[in-house]
Design a protein around this motif. Structure first.
Motif, mmCIF file in Angstrom:
data_model
loop_
_atom_site.group_PDB
_atom_site.id
_atom_site.type_symbol
_atom_site.label_atom_id
_atom_site.label_comp_id
_atom_site.label_asym_id
_atom_site.label_seq_id
_atom_site.Cartn_x
_atom_site.Cartn_y
_atom_site.Cartn_z
ATOM 1 N N TYR A 37 0.829 -1.347 -0.078
ATOM 2 C CA TYR A 37 -0.110 -0.173 0.057
ATOM 3 C C TYR A 37 0.705 0.764 0.044
ATOM 4 N N ARG A 38 0.823 2.315 -0.345
ATOM 5 C CA ARG A 38 1.104 3.113 -0.446
ATOM 6 C C ARG A 38 -0.306 5.051 0.346
ATOM 7 N N GLN A 39 0.778 5.911 0.632
ATOM 8 C CA GLN A 39 -0.219 6.704 1.575
ATOM 9 C C GLN A 39 0.787 7.749 0.950
ATOM 10 N N ALA A 40 0.379 8.801 0.261
ATOM 11 C CA ALA A 40 1.459 10.638 -0.038
ATOM 12 C C ALA A 40 0.463 11.195 0.993
ATOM 13 N N PRO A 41 1.311 12.517 0.783
ATOM 14 C CA PRO A 41 0.715 13.260 1.821
ATOM 15 C C PRO A 41 -0.692 14.323 1.788
ATOM 16 N N GLY A 42 -1.427 13.551 2.369
ATOM 17 C CA GLY A 42 -2.654 14.267 2.738
ATOM 18 C C GLY A 42 -3.291 13.867 1.832
ATOM 19 N N LYS A 43 -3.218 12.559 1.666
ATOM 20 C CA LYS A 43 -4.221 11.478 0.805
ATOM 21 C C LYS A 43 -4.191 10.332 1.782
ATOM 22 N N GLU A 44 -5.383 9.328 1.021
ATOM 23 C CA GLU A 44 -5.583 8.155 2.046
ATOM 24 C C GLU A 44 -4.869 7.230 1.517
ATOM 25 N N ARG A 45 -4.059 6.092 2.108
ATOM 26 C CA ARG A 45 -3.842 4.847 1.749
ATOM 27 C C ARG A 45 -4.815 3.998 0.869
ATOM 28 N N ARG A 56 -0.883 -15.090 -7.570
ATOM 29 C CA ARG A 56 -1.336 -14.559 -8.341
ATOM 30 C C ARG A 56 -1.067 -12.984 -7.767
ATOM 31 N N ALA A 57 -1.122 -11.999 -8.924
ATOM 32 C CA ALA A 57 -1.038 -10.804 -8.578
ATOM 33 C C ALA A 57 -2.143 -9.428 -8.905
ATOM 34 N N SER A 58 -1.740 -8.720 -8.660
ATOM 35 C CA SER A 58 -3.308 -8.393 -8.982
ATOM 36 C C SER A 58 -2.195 -6.685 -8.888
ATOM 37 N N TYR A 59 -3.347 -5.963 -9.081
ATOM 38 C CA TYR A 59 -2.783 -4.212 -9.170
ATOM 39 C C TYR A 59 -4.026 -3.891 -8.868
ATOM 40 N N GLY A 60 -3.802 -2.285 -8.147
ATOM 41 C CA GLY A 60 -5.042 -1.423 -7.715
ATOM 42 C C GLY A 60 -4.683 -0.723 -8.219
ATOM 43 N N VAL A 61 -3.487 0.947 -8.248
ATOM 44 C CA VAL A 61 -3.552 1.249 -8.846
ATOM 45 C C VAL A 61 -3.154 1.859 -9.960
#
Length: 115
Positions: A37-45, A56-61
């Protein structure tokens, strides 16, 4: 004692690559879905990528194929290869382990993409 320890973050220029790694211990790694997961400043995770027990891989963003997640059950590690990094990829990146309602988090590794 459960531990998820991320590494590999840093300050890079746009277009560079980074490989994040997460070393897991204290639980049966092969039985868990591992995610980044990632969380940028001021944004949701937000979910970046997952790899389940069957690898098995899957991608969110959306990442235009720039990210690849993988796991090594012999070393209890999960990795995230990130290529052609852009400024919008700047965030704290967290490792996550999940099995049903059981969930563990690492403390994160910071990725900063800046010219």
């Amino acid at each position: 004692q459960v531990q998820l320890v991320e590494s590999g973050g840093g300050l890079v220029h746009p277009g560079a690559s980074l490989r994040l790694s997460c070393a897991a211990s204290g639980f049966i790694f092969s039985q868990y879905t591992m995610s980044w997961y990632r969380q940028a400043p001021g944004k949701e995770r937000e979910l970046v990528a997952s790899v389940n027990r069957s690898r098995r891989a899957s991608y969110g963003v959306p990442n235009e194929g720039r990210f690849t997640v993988s796991r090594d059950n012999t070393k209890n590690t999960v990795s995230l290869q990130m290529n052609n990094l852009q400024s919008e990829d700047t965030a704290m990146y967290y490792c996550n382990a999940r099995r049903g309602y059981i969930e563990y988090w690492g403390e994160g590794t910071l990725v900063t993409v800046s010219s």
